[in-house]
Design an enzyme around this catalytic site. Structure first.
Site, PDB file in Angstrom:
ATOM      1  N   TYR A 218       0.767  -1.248   0.000  1.00 57.52           N
ATOM      2  CA  TYR A 218       0.000   0.000   0.000  1.00 57.52           C
ATOM      3  C   TYR A 218       0.802   1.304   0.000  1.00 57.52           C
ATOM      4  O   TYR A 218       0.235   2.359  -0.231  1.00 57.52           O
ATOM      5  CB  TYR A 218      -1.001  -0.020   1.163  1.00 57.52           C
ATOM      6  CG  TYR A 218      -2.057  -1.084   0.945  1.00 57.52           C
ATOM      7  CD1 TYR A 218      -3.125  -0.843   0.100  1.00 57.52           C
ATOM      8  CD2 TYR A 218      -1.941  -2.341   1.518  1.00 57.52           C
ATOM      9  CE1 TYR A 218      -4.073  -1.821  -0.155  1.00 57.52           C
ATOM     10  CE2 TYR A 218      -2.886  -3.320   1.275  1.00 57.52           C
ATOM     11  CZ  TYR A 218      -3.949  -3.064   0.438  1.00 57.52           C
ATOM     12  OH  TYR A 218      -4.878  -4.027   0.178  1.00 57.52           O
TER      13      TYR A 218
ATOM     14  N   PHE B  97     -10.039  -3.638  11.863  1.00 56.97           N
ATOM     15  CA  PHE B  97     -11.073  -3.717  10.808  1.00 56.97           C
ATOM     16  C   PHE B  97     -10.460  -4.300   9.550  1.00 56.97           C
ATOM     17  O   PHE B  97      -9.251  -4.415   9.437  1.00 56.97           O
ATOM     18  CB  PHE B  97     -11.715  -2.349  10.531  1.00 56.97           C
ATOM     19  CG  PHE B  97     -10.761  -1.262  10.078  1.00 56.97           C
ATOM     20  CD1 PHE B  97     -10.097  -0.474  11.008  1.00 56.97           C
ATOM     21  CD2 PHE B  97     -10.525  -1.032   8.733  1.00 56.97           C
ATOM     22  CE1 PHE B  97      -9.220   0.529  10.598  1.00 56.97           C
ATOM     23  CE2 PHE B  97      -9.652  -0.021   8.313  1.00 56.97           C
ATOM     24  CZ  PHE B  97      -9.002   0.750   9.256  1.00 56.97           C
TER      25      PHE B  97
HETATM   26  C1  LIG Z   1      -2.876  -8.066  -3.135  1.00 56.37           C
HETATM   27  C2  LIG Z   1      -3.830  -7.964  -4.305  1.00 56.37           C
HETATM   28  C3  LIG Z   1      -5.067  -7.171  -3.863  1.00 56.37           C
HETATM   29  C4  LIG Z   1      -3.120  -7.250  -5.464  1.00 56.37           C
HETATM   30  O1  LIG Z   1      -4.015  -7.070  -6.565  1.00 56.37           O
HETATM   31  P1  LIG Z   1      -3.454  -6.971  -8.090  1.00 56.37           P
HETATM   32  O2  LIG Z   1      -4.622  -6.616  -8.956  1.00 56.37           O
HETATM   33  O3  LIG Z   1      -2.698  -8.195  -8.406  1.00 56.37           O
HETATM   34  O4  LIG Z   1      -2.465  -5.730  -8.006  1.00 56.37           O
HETATM   35  P2  LIG Z   1      -2.021  -4.789  -9.228  1.00 56.37           P
HETATM   36  O5  LIG Z   1      -1.805  -5.628 -10.456  1.00 56.37           O
HETATM   37  O6  LIG Z   1      -2.957  -3.651  -9.384  1.00 56.37           O
HETATM   38  O7  LIG Z   1      -0.642  -4.273  -8.673  1.00 56.37           O
HETATM   39  C5  LIG Z   1      -0.391  -2.940  -8.313  1.00 56.37           C
HETATM   40  C6  LIG Z   1       1.053  -2.865  -7.832  1.00 56.37           C
HETATM   41  O8  LIG Z   1       1.146  -3.555  -6.586  1.00 56.37           O
HETATM   42  C7  LIG Z   1       2.137  -4.595  -6.654  1.00 56.37           C
HETATM   43  N1  LIG Z   1       1.647  -5.708  -5.865  1.00 56.37           N
HETATM   44  C8  LIG Z   1       0.416  -6.207  -5.873  1.00 56.37           C
HETATM   45  N2  LIG Z   1       0.329  -7.212  -4.999  1.00 56.37           N
HETATM   46  C9  LIG Z   1       1.533  -7.340  -4.413  1.00 56.37           C
HETATM   47  C10 LIG Z   1       2.051  -8.207  -3.428  1.00 56.37           C
HETATM   48  N3  LIG Z   1       1.311  -9.155  -2.862  1.00 56.37           N
HETATM   49  N4  LIG Z   1       3.340  -8.051  -3.078  1.00 56.37           N
HETATM   50  C11 LIG Z   1       4.102  -7.101  -3.645  1.00 56.37           C
HETATM   51  N5  LIG Z   1       3.650  -6.236  -4.599  1.00 56.37           N
HETATM   52  C12 LIG Z   1       2.376  -6.368  -4.971  1.00 56.37           C
HETATM   53  C13 LIG Z   1       2.215  -4.918  -8.132  1.00 56.37           C
HETATM   54  O9  LIG Z   1       3.441  -5.504  -8.460  1.00 56.37           O
HETATM   55  C14 LIG Z   1       2.053  -3.545  -8.756  1.00 56.37           C
HETATM   56  O10 LIG Z   1       3.286  -2.837  -8.625  1.00 56.37           O
HETATM   57  P3  LIG Z   1       3.718  -1.609  -9.546  1.00 56.37           P
HETATM   58  O11 LIG Z   1       2.958  -0.419  -9.043  1.00 56.37           O
HETATM   59  O12 LIG Z   1       5.164  -1.494  -9.313  1.00 56.37           O
HETATM   60  O13 LIG Z   1       3.337  -1.975 -10.947  1.00 56.37           O
HETATM   61  C15 LIG Z   1      -4.291  -9.353  -4.785  1.00 56.37           C
HETATM   62  O14 LIG Z   1      -3.166 -10.082  -5.182  1.00 56.37           O
HETATM   63  C16 LIG Z   1      -5.041 -10.144  -3.742  1.00 56.37           C
HETATM   64  O15 LIG Z   1      -6.253 -10.082  -3.693  1.00 56.37           O
HETATM   65  N6  LIG Z   1      -4.334 -10.901  -2.906  1.00 56.37           N
HETATM   66  C17 LIG Z   1      -4.916 -11.718  -1.845  1.00 56.37           C
HETATM   67  C18 LIG Z   1      -5.725 -10.928  -0.843  1.00 56.37           C
HETATM   68  C19 LIG Z   1      -4.968  -9.772  -0.221  1.00 56.37           C
HETATM   69  O16 LIG Z   1      -3.805  -9.896   0.113  1.00 56.37           O
HETATM   70  N7  LIG Z   1      -5.668  -8.671  -0.064  1.00 56.37           N
HETATM   71  C20 LIG Z   1      -5.126  -7.527   0.522  1.00 56.37           C
HETATM   72  C21 LIG Z   1      -5.662  -7.442   1.873  1.00 56.37           C
HETATM   73  S1  LIG Z   1      -4.983  -6.100   2.723  1.00 56.37           S
END
Ligand SMILES: CC(C)(COP(=O)(O)OP(=O)(O)OC[C@H]1O[C@@H](n2cnc3c(N)ncnc32)[C@H](O)[C@@H]1OP(=O)(O)O)[C@@H](O)C(=O)NCCC(=O)NCCS
Length: 401
Positions: free
Chosen positions: A124, A401
């Site tokens: 984030y 939360f």
């Molecule tokens: C984490 C999650 C929400 C990421 O969604 P996503 O659609 O794959 O993310 P995006 O493709 O939009 O990536 C945006 C950026 O974040 C990075 N990123 C996304 N997930 C990441 C992770 N787990 N670790 C490291 N970097 C991550 C991407 O590499 C990308 O980087 P950039 O800005 O350098 O290009 C998704 O993988 C997920 O649902 N994971 C399981 C549930 C979870 O962890 N939810 C979060 C709860 S707080």
């Protein structure tokens, strides 16, 4: 041009959105019984869906809250949660689009902050969130916990049933739980998710309310677990602990450490500067104290956020960079009299996520300059900023939360 379309989901789509989020965390979909309570935790207009064609690829939710800032001001805040992307849609920009839309939506609603508690902190920062408060996970061994004679004796503690708990706890939280910077409002949605859901599932939860001279002034909620091996006692895991007067606070600690047949008490998050050890004859009854992340904050409206808090002595000019919400970018002069935009040359330069780390006083500008998180453009400016951003007591949120 992105092939992702973000839409606000209506009530008929909330359950699908929750199913997607739960699947992202490898959990089962909710049952009808769970949904009967879970649906009440949704605030209309705040569930976003990311679509690729007809496929719901990701989702993000927020509920309306507020944040208490240093000096006592309370400003609107989006509490962000239930963020998930389908595993066959990941790493193709779905989260990025959701985050961008959600922040723009928060800004349009007049929210000054957004906050979340991430499962994976690495995600984030790129969206402007920074770790703004820390908490202490405190573990105690009650059998060694003798209280010093001068420790506050506290008032009366009574165990309550769910109905009474839900009638008295929200009021105690609003009256007693909102003193420290970093604490947030808990609207009805929060009580539904945290308590009603657990009551409906008949989870084993104990609720204890403290009363002092002016009535109910604190409470705690814990889950007991019986010892697994013969001859071992229970452990108590405290998940919600609300009190601010010393009598209520330490009266509840006294109650907690006095429950019979308990080997260990774990309190998942207390303020880092609460001197529990000093209540006790032998401080080693507190067997561990672990620093943990608490609230991740995003300044959605930097000018309003900076103007809202109080500052210590001195003055500093900072340059803030916010690529996602560029109207926040610019120079700000911060003094004991307040904060305003300026055209004066900057003395420190920082990303908006680093500003969130400074905002509640949890991190010192000098420490973050030392590790390269902010740039000192004028020698001595970071040390001056230390005094400007300092707070009187540790900021802390304490609301999960
Ligand atoms: C984490 C999650 C929400 C990421 O969604 P996503 O659609 O794959 O993310 P995006 O493709 O939009 O990536 C945006 C950026 O974040 C990075 N990123 C996304 N997930 C990441 C992770 N787990 N670790 C490291 N970097 C991550 C991407 O590499 C990308 O980087 P950039 O800005 O350098 O290009 C998704 O993988 C997920 O649902 N994971 C399981 C549930 C979870 O962890 N939810 C979060 C709860 S707080």
């Amino acid at each position: 041009m992105s092939d992702i379309e973000i839409r606000t989901l209506d009530e008929a789509q909330w359950r699908e959105s929750l199913g997607l989020f739960r699947a992202a965390l490898h959990a089962l979909p909710v049952t009808d019984e769970q949904w009967a309570v879970g649906r009440k935790s949704y605030e209309p207009g705040r569930t976003l869906g990311a679509f690729r064609g007809d496929t719901l690829a990701g989702t993000a939710f927020a509920w309306s809250s507020d944040l208490l800032v240093p000096g006592g001001g309370v400003l609107p805040m989006a509490a962000v949660t239930r963020v998930g992307v389908r595993s066959d849609q990941r790493r193709r920009g779905v989260l990025r689009e959701l985050m961008r839309h959600q922040l723009i939506d928060a800004a349009e609603r007049g929210e000054v902050f957004a906050a979340l508690r991430p499962t994976e902190p690495v995600i984030y920062g790129r969206f402007g969130y920074g770790l703004a408060t820390r908490g202490a996970k405190v573990v105690a061994s009650p059998k060694n916990a003798a209280f010093r004679p001068e420790a506050p004796s506290g008032g009366q503690v009574r165990l309550v049933e769910p109905d009474e708990a839900l009638a008295v706890m929200p009021g105690i939280y609003e009256r007693e739980g909102r003193r420290r910077p970093g604490t947030i409002a808990r609207p009805q949605y929060w009580w539904t998710v945290f308590y009603e859901r657990a009551f409906a599932a008949a989870e084993h939860i104990i609720l204890a309310v403290h009363s002092g001279p002016t009535g109910d002034d604190g409470y705690l909620m814990y889950r007991p677990t019986q010892g697994a091996a013969p001859g071992t006692n229970a452990t108590l895991a405290v998940e919600d602990f609300v009190a601010t007067t010393p009598d209520a606070l330490y009266g509840l600690w006294r109650f907690l450490l006095g429950v019979d047949l308990v080997d260990e008490v774990t309190v998942w998050a207390r303020p880092t500067d609460e001197p529990v050890e000093e209540l006790l004859v032998d401080s080693r009854a507190i067997t561990s104290r672990e620093s943990r992340s608490d609230l991740w904050l995003r300044l959605v409206d930097v000018p309003r956020a900076l103007a809202a808090r109080e500052y210590g002595p001195g003055s500093v000019v900072i340059a803030v960079e916010d690529p996602l919400l560029p109207t926040n970018s610019g120079h700000y002069r911060i003094t004991a009299d307040g904060a305003t935009r300026t055209t004066a040359p900057a003395e420190l330069s920082l990303d908006v996520a680093v500003l969130a780390m400074l905002y509640l006083g949890t991190w010192r500008p000098q420490s973050l300059a030392d590790v390269g998180r902010l740039r000192e453009l004028v020698p001595g400016a970071a040390a001056r900023a230390d005094a400007v951003f300092a707070v009187r007591e540790a900021s802390w949120s304490g609301t999960f939360f």
